[in-house]
Design a protein around this motif. Structure first.
Motif, mmCIF file in Angstrom:
data_model
loop_
_atom_site.group_PDB
_atom_site.id
_atom_site.type_symbol
_atom_site.label_atom_id
_atom_site.label_comp_id
_atom_site.label_asym_id
_atom_site.label_seq_id
_atom_site.Cartn_x
_atom_site.Cartn_y
_atom_site.Cartn_z
ATOM 1 N N THR A 61 0.833 -1.212 0.000
ATOM 2 C CA THR A 61 0.000 0.000 0.000
ATOM 3 C C THR A 61 0.865 1.258 0.000
ATOM 4 O O THR A 61 0.559 2.230 -0.705
ATOM 5 N N ALA A 62 1.946 1.241 0.760
ATOM 6 C CA ALA A 62 2.844 2.406 0.792
ATOM 7 C C ALA A 62 3.419 2.669 -0.589
ATOM 8 O O ALA A 62 3.452 3.818 -1.061
ATOM 9 N N ALA A 63 3.887 1.615 -1.263
ATOM 10 C CA ALA A 63 4.467 1.788 -2.596
ATOM 11 C C ALA A 63 3.416 2.244 -3.609
ATOM 12 O O ALA A 63 3.677 3.122 -4.445
ATOM 13 N N THR A 64 2.224 1.658 -3.522
ATOM 14 C CA THR A 64 1.146 2.032 -4.447
ATOM 15 C C THR A 64 0.770 3.494 -4.279
ATOM 16 O O THR A 64 0.632 4.243 -5.266
ATOM 17 N N ARG A 65 0.618 3.922 -3.046
ATOM 18 C CA ARG A 65 0.244 5.318 -2.798
ATOM 19 C C ARG A 65 1.347 6.279 -3.236
ATOM 20 O O ARG A 65 1.073 7.349 -3.792
ATOM 21 N N LEU A 66 2.610 5.900 -2.995
ATOM 22 C CA LEU A 66 3.710 6.771 -3.398
ATOM 23 C C LEU A 66 3.745 6.930 -4.917
ATOM 24 O O LEU A 66 3.898 8.049 -5.423
ATOM 25 N N ILE A 67 3.585 5.836 -5.653
ATOM 26 C CA ILE A 67 3.611 5.908 -7.110
ATOM 27 C C ILE A 67 2.437 6.742 -7.628
ATOM 28 O O ILE A 67 2.581 7.507 -8.586
ATOM 29 N N GLN A 68 1.290 6.618 -6.987
ATOM 30 C CA GLN A 68 0.142 7.443 -7.381
ATOM 31 C C GLN A 68 0.458 8.926 -7.217
ATOM 32 O O GLN A 68 0.110 9.752 -8.076
#
Length: 330
Positions: A298-305
């Protein structure tokens, strides 16, 4: 290794046409087909600089973690890496030593110089509120895993309060009235929240809070072992033990065994994390399970977004936790 000139020759176009296509994706339909065919046949890989010009970002993120000697960090990092790989992002990984003030901030500055698109900080330990405020002002996509939401930065983490409450109430339900909580440094958000859950569970069941049986340690096996031995020397030693994390719980179990106490008949132990060996130690460890891999994803997904949208999203994502009851407590 093939070059842009090789691709241009095979596609019968100029090198500048190939470069423009790589950077912008623009070309006439027939020209585009010839270039793509040449790239495929030559196994040509555009440089990271060219790709960054096309996408508008470097496709590299920084990740700062504590030392990778716990399942927590390894599982979170595995989740982060799985998402970055799907999105064709690279990662620069730096390990910050616990007890080294300003190292996380120094690493943040270093990553900025490397022109990363964003940064993930896992379990911040030595970074101050003032330093975090500076990061927020910079506007660089930044997310904390198990950080303090009061910082105003994007955060992903477990419901630490819920975990502390569930663990303590479980021990109370097993008949324990004298329950120790071996915590960690109280400037860590997760420690404060787990302690708060512990205190509220005691209060609900009308059990007085006794700070004498709530020592703070280093959140490792050695600390759990040493502090348990100290607690057992008290005139009224605890019979229930809630550990900040599973490594601490393993130290507690070892100390209780060395003291000749039967688990769970004479003393019960609950940890926090649900590390891989928890079901396999003897006795198997009752623990609060948190979705470590999911938090990393989730952290990586949110950062990429945030990187792709160029919009900072400083909200909080909280994951529920679950009490996994095993033989160390029941």
């Amino acid at each position: 290794m093939a070059t842009i000139i090789d691709v241009a020759k095979m596609a019968n176009v100029s090198p500048s046409t190939v470069s423009r296509f790589i950077n912008t994706g623009k070309a006439q339909k027939e020209t585009k087909a010839r270039i793509e065919k040449a790239i495929k046949e030559l196994n040509f890989t555009p440089s990271s600089t060219a790709l960054s010009l096309r996408s508008g970002y470097s496709q590299t993120v920084g990740c700062i973690t504590p030392k990778l000697n716990t399942d927590f960090c390894v599982e979170v990092l595995d989740g982060i890496e799985s998402i970055l790989a799907q999105e064709d992002f690279n990662m620069i990984l730096l390990q910050a030593r616990i007890g080294s003030p300003h190292e996380e901030m120094n690493y943040t500055s270093l990553l900025k110089k490397q022109k990363v698109d964003g940064i993930i900080l896992v379990s911040p330990r030595g970074i101050s509120d003032e330093e975090l405020a500076t990061i927020k002002q910079d506007g660089l996509p930044f997310i904390l895993v198990e950080g303090d939401p009061a910082t105003g930065l994007a955060c992903v983490g477990p419901n630490n309060y819920q975990g502390g409450y569930l663990a303590t109430e479980h021990l109370i339900q097993q008949g324990h009235q004298r329950i120790a909580h071996i915590s960690g440094p109280q400037h860590w958000y997760s420690c404060r929240e787990r302690l708060r859950g512990y205190q509220d569970a005691l209060a609900k069941h009308h059990i007085p809070f006794d700070p004498e049986i709530v020592p703070s340690g280093n959140t490792d096996m050695e600390s759990g072992f040493d502090l348990t031995h100290q607690l057992l020397t008290l005139p009224s030693p605890p019979t229930g033990f809630f550990a900040f994390n599973d490594p601490t719980a393993l130290g507690i179990i070892n100390a209780l065994g060395e003291a000749g106490l039967a688990i769970p008949e004479e003393a019960a132990v609950v940890g926090f994390d649900n590390i891989r060996i928890a079901p396999y130690i003897r006795p198997s460890l009752t623990t609060v399970s948190q979705p470590m891999n999911d938090m990393g994803q989730t952290a990586a997904t949110r950062l990429i977004q945030m990187i792709k949208s160029k919009k900072i999203d400083n909200t909080l994502t909280v994951f529920p936790v679950e009490l996994i009851i095993r033989k160390s407590s029941k």
